[in-house]
Design a protein around this motif. Structure first.
Motif, PDB file in Angstrom:
ATOM      1  N   VAL A 134       1.288  -1.332  -0.089  1.00 47.30           N
ATOM      2  CA  VAL A 134       0.469  -0.025  -0.075  1.00 47.30           C
ATOM      3  C   VAL A 134       0.558   1.294  -0.067  1.00 47.30           C
ATOM      4  CG1 VAL A 134      -1.594   1.393   1.369  1.00 47.30           C
ATOM      5  CG2 VAL A 134      -1.682  -1.117   0.943  1.00 47.30           C
ATOM      6  N   GLY A 135       0.508   2.005  -1.005  1.00 46.13           N
ATOM      7  CA  GLY A 135       1.374   3.673  -0.987  1.00 46.13           C
ATOM      8  C   GLY A 135       0.579   4.510  -0.107  1.00 46.13           C
ATOM      9  N   ARG A 136       1.800   5.713   0.101  1.00 45.52           N
ATOM     10  CA  ARG A 136       1.689   6.204   1.307  1.00 45.52           C
ATOM     11  C   ARG A 136       0.274   7.522   1.031  1.00 45.52           C
ATOM     12  NH1 ARG A 136       7.680   7.541   3.335  1.00 45.52           N
ATOM     13  NH2 ARG A 136       8.235   5.372   3.805  1.00 45.52           N
ATOM     14  N   GLY A 137      -0.901   7.106   0.322  1.00 41.48           N
ATOM     15  CA  GLY A 137      -1.501   8.363   0.897  1.00 41.48           C
ATOM     16  C   GLY A 137      -2.267   8.682   1.257  1.00 41.48           C
ATOM     17  N   ARG A 138      -3.624   9.290   1.751  1.00 34.14           N
ATOM     18  CA  ARG A 138      -3.922   9.853   1.989  1.00 34.14           C
ATOM     19  C   ARG A 138      -4.262   9.575   4.721  1.00 34.14           C
ATOM     20  NH1 ARG A 138      -9.003  12.026  -1.941  1.00 34.14           N
ATOM     21  NH2 ARG A 138      -7.176  13.387  -3.332  1.00 34.14           N
ATOM     22  N   LEU A 139      -5.041   8.587   4.196  1.00 36.20           N
ATOM     23  CA  LEU A 139      -4.918   7.846   4.980  1.00 36.20           C
ATOM     24  C   LEU A 139      -3.366   7.286   5.317  1.00 36.20           C
ATOM     25  CD1 LEU A 139      -6.771   5.668   6.704  1.00 36.20           C
ATOM     26  CD2 LEU A 139      -6.138   3.202   5.432  1.00 36.20           C
ATOM     27  N   TRP A 140      -2.788   7.260   5.445  1.00 38.60           N
ATOM     28  CA  TRP A 140      -1.187   7.490   5.993  1.00 38.60           C
ATOM     29  C   TRP A 140      -1.148   8.199   6.250  1.00 38.60           C
ATOM     30  CZ3 TRP A 140       3.033   9.368   4.922  1.00 38.60           C
ATOM     31  CH2 TRP A 140       4.896   9.252   5.504  1.00 38.60           C
ATOM     32  N   ARG A 141      -1.306   9.081   5.626  1.00 41.91           N
ATOM     33  CA  ARG A 141      -0.567  10.693   6.409  1.00 41.91           C
ATOM     34  C   ARG A 141      -1.565  10.513   7.512  1.00 41.91           C
ATOM     35  NH1 ARG A 141      -1.485  12.065   1.060  1.00 41.91           N
ATOM     36  NH2 ARG A 141       0.864  12.448   0.679  1.00 41.91           N
ATOM     37  N   LEU A 142      -3.603  10.568   7.951  1.00 39.93           N
ATOM     38  CA  LEU A 142      -3.592  10.379   8.884  1.00 39.93           C
ATOM     39  C   LEU A 142      -3.338   9.827   9.683  1.00 39.93           C
ATOM     40  CD1 LEU A 142      -6.658  11.848   9.565  1.00 39.93           C
ATOM     41  CD2 LEU A 142      -7.814   9.789   8.761  1.00 39.93           C
ATOM     42  N   LYS A 143      -2.896   8.433   9.768  1.00 43.43           N
ATOM     43  CA  LYS A 143      -2.773   7.634  10.435  1.00 43.43           C
ATOM     44  C   LYS A 143      -1.324   7.853  11.327  1.00 43.43           C
ATOM     45  CE  LYS A 143      -4.295   3.154   9.351  1.00 43.43           C
ATOM     46  NZ  LYS A 143      -3.475   1.525   8.710  1.00 43.43           N
ATOM     47  N   LEU A 144      -0.231   8.898  10.417  1.00 42.75           N
ATOM     48  CA  LEU A 144       0.758   9.528  11.471  1.00 42.75           C
ATOM     49  C   LEU A 144       0.602  10.517  11.778  1.00 42.75           C
ATOM     50  CD1 LEU A 144       3.638   8.518   8.348  1.00 42.75           C
ATOM     51  CD2 LEU A 144       2.733   6.828  11.083  1.00 42.75           C
ATOM     52  N   LEU A 145      -0.158  11.270  11.487  1.00 38.88           N
ATOM     53  CA  LEU A 145      -0.801  12.926  12.287  1.00 38.88           C
ATOM     54  C   LEU A 145      -1.360  12.652  13.253  1.00 38.88           C
ATOM     55  CD1 LEU A 145      -1.134  15.614  12.385  1.00 38.88           C
ATOM     56  CD2 LEU A 145      -3.858  15.411  10.998  1.00 38.88           C
ATOM     57  N   SER A 146      -2.628  11.213  13.365  1.00 37.50           N
ATOM     58  CA  SER A 146      -3.026  11.071  14.658  1.00 37.50           C
ATOM     59  C   SER A 146      -1.699  10.311  15.886  1.00 37.50           C
ATOM     60  CB  SER A 146      -4.018   9.685  14.710  1.00 37.50           C
ATOM     61  OG  SER A 146      -4.269   8.955  15.540  1.00 37.50           O
ATOM     62  N   SER A 147      -0.931   9.249  15.546  1.00 37.46           N
ATOM     63  CA  SER A 147       0.141   8.459  15.633  1.00 37.46           C
ATOM     64  C   SER A 147       1.114  10.229  16.467  1.00 37.46           C
ATOM     65  CB  SER A 147       0.832   7.968  15.309  1.00 37.46           C
ATOM     66  OG  SER A 147       0.150   6.663  15.016  1.00 37.46           O
ATOM     67  N   ALA A 148       0.941  11.292  16.053  1.00 34.39           N
ATOM     68  CA  ALA A 148       2.091  12.311  16.293  1.00 34.39           C
ATOM     69  C   ALA A 148       1.162  12.892  17.239  1.00 34.39           C
ATOM     70  CB  ALA A 148       2.628  12.522  15.021  1.00 34.39           C
ATOM     71  N   LEU A 149       0.035  12.605  17.366  1.00 42.54           N
ATOM     72  CA  LEU A 149      -0.782  13.390  18.071  1.00 42.54           C
ATOM     73  C   LEU A 149      -0.813  13.212  19.797  1.00 42.54           C
ATOM     74  CD1 LEU A 149      -4.382  15.167  16.499  1.00 42.54           C
ATOM     75  CD2 LEU A 149      -2.006  16.468  17.304  1.00 42.54           C
ATOM     76  N   LEU A 150      -0.392  11.444  19.884  1.00 45.06           N
ATOM     77  CA  LEU A 150      -0.065  10.512  20.920  1.00 45.06           C
ATOM     78  C   LEU A 150       0.874  11.177  21.315  1.00 45.06           C
ATOM     79  CD1 LEU A 150      -0.871   8.307  22.551  1.00 45.06           C
ATOM     80  CD2 LEU A 150      -0.409   6.343  21.344  1.00 45.06           C
ATOM     81  N   LEU A 151       2.140  10.612  20.643  1.00 49.26           N
ATOM     82  CA  LEU A 151       3.720  11.327  20.690  1.00 49.26           C
ATOM     83  C   LEU A 151       3.463  13.101  21.788  1.00 49.26           C
ATOM     84  CD1 LEU A 151       6.588  10.339  21.106  1.00 49.26           C
ATOM     85  CD2 LEU A 151       6.598  10.794  18.846  1.00 49.26           C
ATOM     86  N   CYS A 152       2.419  14.037  21.568  1.00 45.86           N
ATOM     87  CA  CYS A 152       2.662  14.858  22.038  1.00 45.86           C
ATOM     88  C   CYS A 152       1.971  14.889  23.561  1.00 45.86           C
ATOM     89  CB  CYS A 152       2.034  16.142  20.776  1.00 45.86           C
ATOM     90  SG  CYS A 152       2.399  17.081  19.442  1.00 45.86           S
ATOM     91  N   THR A 153       0.810  13.997  22.877  1.00 44.72           N
ATOM     92  CA  THR A 153       0.119  13.750  24.702  1.00 44.72           C
ATOM     93  C   THR A 153       1.213  13.261  25.456  1.00 44.72           C
ATOM     94  OG1 THR A 153      -0.731  11.796  23.975  1.00 44.72           O
ATOM     95  CG2 THR A 153      -2.121  13.846  23.835  1.00 44.72           C
ATOM     96  N   GLU A 154       1.743  12.073  25.119  1.00 45.38           N
ATOM     97  CA  GLU A 154       2.886  11.961  26.344  1.00 45.38           C
ATOM     98  C   GLU A 154       4.185  12.706  26.646  1.00 45.38           C
ATOM     99  OE1 GLU A 154       2.946   8.728  27.548  1.00 45.38           O
ATOM    100  OE2 GLU A 154       1.018   8.028  26.326  1.00 45.38           O
ATOM    101  N   ILE A 155       4.272  13.911  25.829  1.00 46.77           N
ATOM    102  CA  ILE A 155       5.242  14.867  26.097  1.00 46.77           C
ATOM    103  C   ILE A 155       4.471  16.167  26.990  1.00 46.77           C
ATOM    104  CG2 ILE A 155       6.333  17.294  25.426  1.00 46.77           C
ATOM    105  CD1 ILE A 155       7.013  15.321  22.548  1.00 46.77           C
ATOM    106  N   CYS A 156       3.625  15.982  27.270  1.00 45.17           N
ATOM    107  CA  CYS A 156       2.453  16.977  27.717  1.00 45.17           C
ATOM    108  C   CYS A 156       2.521  16.036  29.385  1.00 45.17           C
ATOM    109  CB  CYS A 156       1.454  17.581  27.533  1.00 45.17           C
ATOM    110  SG  CYS A 156       1.360  18.548  26.189  1.00 45.17           S
TER     111      CYS A 156
END
Length: 188
Positions: free
Chosen positions: A61-83
């Motif tokens: 599977v390529g890196r389409g819109r869904l891939w970007r959405l998943k990584l954004l969601s995972s990055a937000l999780l990482l930000c909450t861990e920093i907080c």
């Protein structure tokens, strides 16, 4: 019985045990070790194995819109861990195992990012291991949030735990990858 939020409660929280004073509640030391450190360490070890297995596969599977959405969601999780690290570092919320629990949780969030990326690109199915970890950890976070809401001095942490739960649920939700697969076929 000691007053809530008093010295008696802080001393009781430093003891490893599932009972906090006369309340039916976990101690913070118990929560940090059993409900946070243990599942996160198991996830990091298991995700290393999953990532290694997925690295040997070809991209499906390529890196389409869904891939970007998943990584954004995972990055937000990482930000909450920093907080979370900042909140547990405050003098009124600091406990002996808090720094270790938050650090391990932060590392686990990084592995959520890596595994979500590898799973999205190299597997047609959702990662059962990642979904199991996120589901179980959400349940454990609900228990931690309940416990934190019972303590008046850590209400900010209780609110933050609820936010973390919502971010983990966002990462957990199972979205169909066939949209990205069809988008890549059209481009070819």
């Amino acid at each position: 019985m000691s007053p809530p939020g008093g010295v008696g409660q802080q001393a009781a929280d430093a003891v490893f045990g599932p009972q906090l004073l006369d309340k039916s509640d976990f101690t913070l030391l118990f929560e940090h070790t059993i409900l946070s450190i243990l599942p996160n360490v198991v996830f990091v070890i298991g995700s290393i194995v999953c990532i290694y297995q997925l690295s040997r596969e070809t991209c499906l599977v390529g890196r389409g819109r869904l891939w970007r959405l998943k990584l954004l969601s995972s990055a937000l999780l990482l930000c909450t861990e920093i907080c979370s690290l900042a909140l547990w570092s405050l003098p009124e919320t600091r406990t002996p195992a808090a720094a270790v629990a938050v650090a391990v949780s932060h590392v686990a969030s990084i592995f959520v990012n890596i595994l979500a990326d590898a799973e999205h690109r190299k597997s047609l199915h959702a990662s059962g291991f990642l979904n199991f970890y996120l589901g179980m950890y959400i349940l454990l976070c609900v228990a931690k949030a309940r416990s934190l809401f019972m303590r008046t001095e850590v209400l900010a942490l209780a609110d933050h735990t609820v936010i973390t739960i919502t971010h983990r649920m966002d990462v957990l939700r199972n979205v169909d990858k066939f949209y990205d697969m069809n988008e890549n076929r059209v481009r070819q």
